[in-house]
Design a protein around this motif. Structure first.
Motif, PDB file in Angstrom:
ATOM      1  N   THR A 142     -19.533  21.391 -40.143  1.00  0.00           N
ATOM      2  CA  THR A 142     -19.681  22.482 -41.105  1.00  0.00           C
ATOM      3  C   THR A 142     -19.942  21.928 -42.496  1.00  0.00           C
ATOM      4  OG1 THR A 142     -17.589  22.900 -42.230  1.00  0.00           O
ATOM      5  CG2 THR A 142     -17.697  23.496 -39.924  1.00  0.00           C
ATOM      6  N   GLY A 143     -20.479  22.802 -43.335  1.00  0.00           N
ATOM      7  CA  GLY A 143     -20.748  22.383 -44.697  1.00  0.00           C
ATOM      8  C   GLY A 143     -19.755  22.961 -45.675  1.00  0.00           C
ATOM      9  N   ALA A 188     -15.884  18.102 -40.301  1.00  0.00           N
ATOM     10  CA  ALA A 188     -16.721  17.842 -41.478  1.00  0.00           C
ATOM     11  C   ALA A 188     -18.178  17.715 -41.079  1.00  0.00           C
ATOM     12  CB  ALA A 188     -16.253  16.574 -42.179  1.00  0.00           C
ATOM     13  N   VAL A 248     -19.382  14.616 -46.081  1.00  0.00           N
ATOM     14  CA  VAL A 248     -20.032  14.301 -44.811  1.00  0.00           C
ATOM     15  C   VAL A 248     -21.059  15.403 -44.519  1.00  0.00           C
ATOM     16  CG1 VAL A 248     -19.672  14.078 -42.327  1.00  0.00           C
ATOM     17  CG2 VAL A 248     -18.004  13.123 -43.920  1.00  0.00           C
ATOM     18  N   PRO A 249     -22.316  15.032 -44.269  1.00  0.00           N
ATOM     19  CA  PRO A 249     -23.310  16.065 -44.000  1.00  0.00           C
ATOM     20  C   PRO A 249     -23.050  16.771 -42.671  1.00  0.00           C
ATOM     21  CG  PRO A 249     -24.229  13.883 -43.655  1.00  0.00           C
ATOM     22  CD  PRO A 249     -22.866  13.686 -44.228  1.00  0.00           C
ATOM     23  N   PRO A 250     -23.421  18.022 -42.513  1.00  0.00           N
ATOM     24  CA  PRO A 250     -24.078  18.871 -43.514  1.00  0.00           C
ATOM     25  C   PRO A 250     -23.100  19.307 -44.596  1.00  0.00           C
ATOM     26  CG  PRO A 250     -23.549  20.164 -41.581  1.00  0.00           C
ATOM     27  CD  PRO A 250     -23.177  18.753 -41.263  1.00  0.00           C
ATOM     28  N   SER A 251     -23.580  19.422 -45.807  1.00  0.00           N
ATOM     29  CA  SER A 251     -22.706  19.758 -46.917  1.00  0.00           C
ATOM     30  C   SER A 251     -23.442  20.680 -47.858  1.00  0.00           C
ATOM     31  CB  SER A 251     -22.315  18.471 -47.639  1.00  0.00           C
ATOM     32  OG  SER A 251     -22.248  18.674 -49.019  1.00  0.00           O
ATOM     33  N   GLY A 306     -15.556  17.473 -45.434  1.00  0.00           N
ATOM     34  CA  GLY A 306     -16.739  18.264 -45.108  1.00  0.00           C
ATOM     35  C   GLY A 306     -17.707  18.448 -46.252  1.00  0.00           C
TER      36      GLY A 306
END
Ligand code: NA
Ligand code: NA
Lengths: 320, 445, 185
Positions: B123-124, B120, B165-168, B162
């Motif tokens: 990756t976004g 998560a 949780v950043p990046p999103s 994901g």
């Protein structure tokens, strides 16, 4: 017959002077006219502020309440109607527009695009900007990253600053994190809404880059021509009234904003004469460069300068 | 009158949605149909409608969208996700994790959650994580004797982390649409995201203690003679590269050193480097990642274009005022209105994707909520938490579809059942964050 | 029928070729961002041009992949019922959808986009930012082109589905029943 006029503002309708003026215009038109049905949209509701001109030009939108600065990239001459560095004071500006031939040139430039303009909202002087460093000599600007727009941005470049352009929402975080060292924004009442006093040490007053500015109501030419003379006159008169409303709408708020900044620990400073002289010299250079690139710019600048020269005897004697 | 048209616009859209025609074109098409209707109504002197010329705005807005600097991270984070997918990091992680957590109650499921958090944070995009976890973890869980439904629930819910949780990319689109700095949203989402993951772990642990039959302990025969040191070394090696990448990308955004676009570009380059250095990146792979990214980006932008057409027609019919009046007419405190909005978004999440909600509903309600004095970052994160449940709620729960498409030997009913406890946990987290706004606002400040 | 099939194939080949070529711009975009980062943090140079190049590249990726994505049937659908429809019924959904939703929408917007681009061309419009990129009409033209290509791809899918309804055996099943959403969101 009844005419319907959809207007979009380039600013949120709650923003002092600019957005509030659009609201004022719409309210006055609603109150005084039975046959103009105004529907006012806030910034971005239909198109982004930078696209208002295109939408009006194409007739998708009837009218836009905006600043000529937003189309300066295409029609450089219009920068001279949206505010001029070391330019005329508010009253002198209006004078030139209505009595000195300014409005005719302004309308000429737009007429070629199928757009009509009505000057509609006189803005008081802007502040000189927020900085995290002191400007004591012209060389203090060297290598500094500053957010500045338009002609004044070119002037800052000549002073050695690296000029960045940021959307209004991005200024605060970038100033906070030191990505930029300073920014020009607007007058104190509007700056206060941005909270810059929390992230910048110095506030320079007054602004040299925009002693006055004028907003405009742009209307699709076919729409304008479809209106009766009485309707057109009412819009022109309401806009003249809006000029007065706008310039007097921020005086108290500006003073209160400065009080608030002082309380927050902001150091209020003014540019030393040597710095102003350097800016003035660069401004003259930028102006003549622009004039050499664009015939309309030259024509507008000549008109403004010759008008200022004509009235100078009086303006100098009365001392503003 | 306006109310009627706004109601019709929404209900006809919802109805056609279930035909299965691409959502982006339904949004745009319904917009144009209603603009045509508007032009007809105007000729009968019925005003306050959107007319056909309104569609001219759509071209302007389409250009504004493609020229938006703040949406570039969406492309970059998607690229990064597909690239990490190629690098084989997840396979190595699960191999290492199961040795560490094998003896803990629910250890394998907890390992899946922990890997999910790492995925998560790197990756976004969620589709990739859900599919990855389904293909790698589900067979292992089934083999270890885990009940199918709880395994599916764990994988689905964890894979969806994901999006919060950043990046999103959801937060990137929210920032763009709601004019909130993406960096602030990213920071605001960290604690709620970790809280959610923690609640998953705690739930799994307790459930495994209560129902060991559904989550038996692992039998680690082949690895009994491996020393603890080797295990730690192994797991550190597997974790090092992705964690470094995560820290670089998120760290630079949070420290304010780089803009989200810059950080996302660095992340995309870093993921490419990782895949290359693991020896898994051939010219063909790079091309496939580009094609995949191009298609995902295109379908996301197509949705933005379509929603923008729908929204501008909705505005022409006075949709803004209708919603605003309806919310103000509620005999409720500001908190009550906020609760109502979040609840409506939760309900919409059963039928709509996060994109439609973020693009159409959020811009309508956000100004009203901000006017009440709520912190916009906090409200946005509440919406994001709520939207996250939409991936797991039937009938339109994307994560559920992904599991179904990646794992063949499990029924849709079992997947639905598995999602229920995790939807509950998400609502619990939503409630906690709603009660303690500082969980969101503390980091951005 | 064979003629229709060959038209469909040609259009689809065009969509795929443009989409794949366009998506290969992504690595160039990544490199541009890296150069920008290096210039800014190592050499303390911020270039407006380079930031504009970034969104130009991204826009080219998006606009060139719109049709390609429709060709491979990856524009997201709510397919809870759709995936259970018979191939014939799915063909009807596609035909009606294209005629009454897709065409009115895409053709109208493309037409406005071409108007925008030609007005921009008449002004020889450049970036409004000082020292921004010139020739903004090019990117506006590319936007119109991408939308038009999407419309064309719609024609191909329409023809394919009509051909399928008339002669189910002469063409392949138009839209595949499997859920393709394996790597979205
Ligand atoms: Na993420
Ligand atoms: Na759902």
């Amino acid at each position: 017959s009844t005419v319907r006029l959809d207007i979009q503002s380039a600013w949120p309708l709650t923003l002092p002077a600019s957005g509030q003026s659009a609201q004022h215009l719409a309210d006055r038109l609603k109150a005084t006219s039975k046959d103009i049905r105004v529907k006012l949209y806030s910034a971005g509701k239909l198109v982004s502020p930078l696209e208002i001109f295109d939408a009006v030009q194409q007739g998708t939108l009837d009218a836009g309440y905006t600043s000529p600065l937003y189309v300066a990239g295409r029609f450089p001459a219009l920068q001279l109607f949206g505010g001029v560095p070391f330019g005329p004071s508010a009253l002198e500006y209006l004078d030139w527009i209505y009595n000195g031939g300014g409005l005719k040139i302004w309308r000429d430039i737009y007429a070629k695009q199928g757009v009509m303009t009505v000057p509609c909202g006189l803005m008081d002087s802007e502040a000189g900007g927020w900085y995290n460093f002191e400007i004591n000599t012209p060389s203090d600007l060297k290598g500094k990253k500053i957010r500045f727009a338009g002609l004044a941005g070119e002037v800052m470049k000549k002073a050695g600053a690296s000029v960045v352009l940021l959307g209004s929402g991005d200024i605060y975080p970038n100033l906070e994190r030191g990505v930029i060292d300073g920014t020009e924004f607007s007058m104190p009442a509007i700056d206060a809404a941005m909270g810059f006093e929390k992230v910048a040490k110095y506030y320079y007053l007054p602004g040299w880059h925009q002693p006055a500015a004028i907003n405009e109501l742009i209307i699709n030419k076919r729409k304008w021509d479809s209106m009766s003379a009485a309707q057109q006159d009412l819009i022109e008169d309401t806009c003249r009234e809006t000029q007065l409303w706008t310039i007097s709408s921020t005086t108290i708020a500006n003073a209160e904003a400065i009080k608030k900044f002082k309380a927050a620990g902001t150091k209020i400073k003014s540019f030393p004469p040597a710095v102003l002289a350097a800016f003035k010299k660069s401004t003259d250079e930028v102006m003549s460069e622009e004039a050499s690139k664009d015939a309309d710019f030259k024509r507008t600048l000549d008109s403004l300068n010759s008008y200022r020269k004509k009235v100078s005897l009086w303006t100098e004697y009365k001392g503003n | 009158m306006s109310e009627l048209f706004v109601f019709l616009l929404f209900s006809i859209f919802m109805l056609i949605l279930f035909s299965g025609f691409p959502v982006a074109f339904i949004l745009g098409g319904v917009g144009v149909l209603f603009a045509t209707l508007g032009s007809i109504l105007v000729s009968f002197n019925i005003y306050d409608v959107a007319e056909l010329r309104t569609i001219g705005f759509v071209a302007n807005r389409t250009f504004s969208t493609i020229s938006s600097y703040s949406l570039i991270p969406m492309s970059m984070f998607i690229f990064m996700g597909f690239m990490l997918d190629r690098s084989g990091i997840a396979e190595r992680l699960i191999g290492a994790m199961r040795r560490v957590l094998g003896k803990t109650p629910g250890g394998l499921a907890i390992a899946v959650v922990l890997i999910g958090v790492v995925l998560a944070a790197s990756t976004g995009i969620i589709g990739a994580s859900v599919v990855l976890l389904s293909t790698i973890a589900l067979p292992t869980m089934f083999k270890a004797g885990y009940a199918k439904w709880i395994s599916a629930g764990t994988v689905g819910a964890t894979g969806c982390l994901g999006i919060l949780v950043p990046p999103s990319i959801m937060l990137v689109v929210m920032g763009d649409q709601l004019r909130i700095p993406v960096g602030d949203l990213f920071m605001g989402a960290i604690i709620p995201g970790l809280l959610l993951a923690t609640s998953f772990v705690v739930f799994i642990f307790i459930y495994a203690l209560l129902k060991p039959a559904n989550m038996p302990k692992l039998v680690l025969d082949e690895e009994s003679n491996i020393s603890k040191f080797d295990i730690i070394l192994d797991i550190s090696k597997a974790l090092f590269a992705p964690l470094l990448l995560v820290l670089t990308v998120l760290g630079s955004i949070i420290a304010g050193v780089a803009s989200p676009t810059e950080a996302s570009g660095i992340g995309a380059a870093g993921a490419t480097f990782l895949a290359w250095s693991s020896g898994r990146l051939k010219w063909l792979d790079l091309r496939i990642v580009c094609y995949q990214t191009g298609r995902s980006v295109a379908f996301l932008y197509a949705l933005i274009f379509g929603a923008s057409c729908f929204s501008v027609v909705l505005r022409g019919y006075g949709g803004d005022e209708v919603i605003e009046n309806a919310l103000h007419a509620l005999p409720l405190s500001p908190e009550g209105v906020l609760f109502c909005v979040i609840f409506i978004i939760f309900l919409l999440g059963f039928f709509l994707d996060w994109m439609e909600i973020v693009l159409i509903v959020a811009p309508l309600v956000m100004p009203i909520l901000v006017n009440f004095g709520f912190n916009p970052v906090w409200v946005a994160i509440l919406m994001a938490l709520c939207l996250q449940t939409s991936f797991l709620t039937p009938p339109v729960g994307m994560a559920l579809f992904y599991i179904r498409s990646a794992a063949s030997n499990i029924s849709m009913a079992e997947i639905y059942k598995g999602a229920i406890p995790f939807v509950m946990l998400q609502l619990l987290t939503l409630t906690i964050v709603a009660l303690y706004p500082s969980l969101v606002t503390w980091l951005p400040n | 029928m064979r003629c229709v099939n060959s038209i469909v194939k040609k259009i689809e080949a065009l969509s795929v070729a443009i989409g794949k070529t366009g998506s290969l711009i992504l690595p160039i975009l990544i490199i541009t961002i890296l150069i920008n980062v290096i210039l800014r943090y190592v050499f303390n140079i911020g270039l407006v041009e380079l930031e504009e190049v970034q969104w130009h590249l991204n826009a080219i990726v998006v606009m060139s992949c719109l049709a390609y994505t429709y060709q491979v049937d990856e524009h997201i659908r709510v397919d809870i019922f759709h995936c259970r429809f018979s191939p014939k019924r799915r063909a009807w959904v596609e035909i009606l959808g294209i005629l009454f939703l897709f065409f009115p929408y895409i053709i109208l917007v493309s037409w406005h986009a071409w108007e925008m681009a030609s007005y921009s061309w008449s002004l020889r419009e450049g970036s409004p930012m000082p020292s921004g990129l010139p020739a903004r009409y090019l990117i506006k033209g590319f936007m119109a082109l991408g939308l038009s290509l999407l419309a064309l791809q719609g024609v191909a899918i329409l023809l394919h589905n009509v051909a399928f309804l008339i002669q189910p055996n002469s063409t392949s099943t138009p839209s595949t029943p499997v859920n393709k959403g394996t790597h979205h969101e």
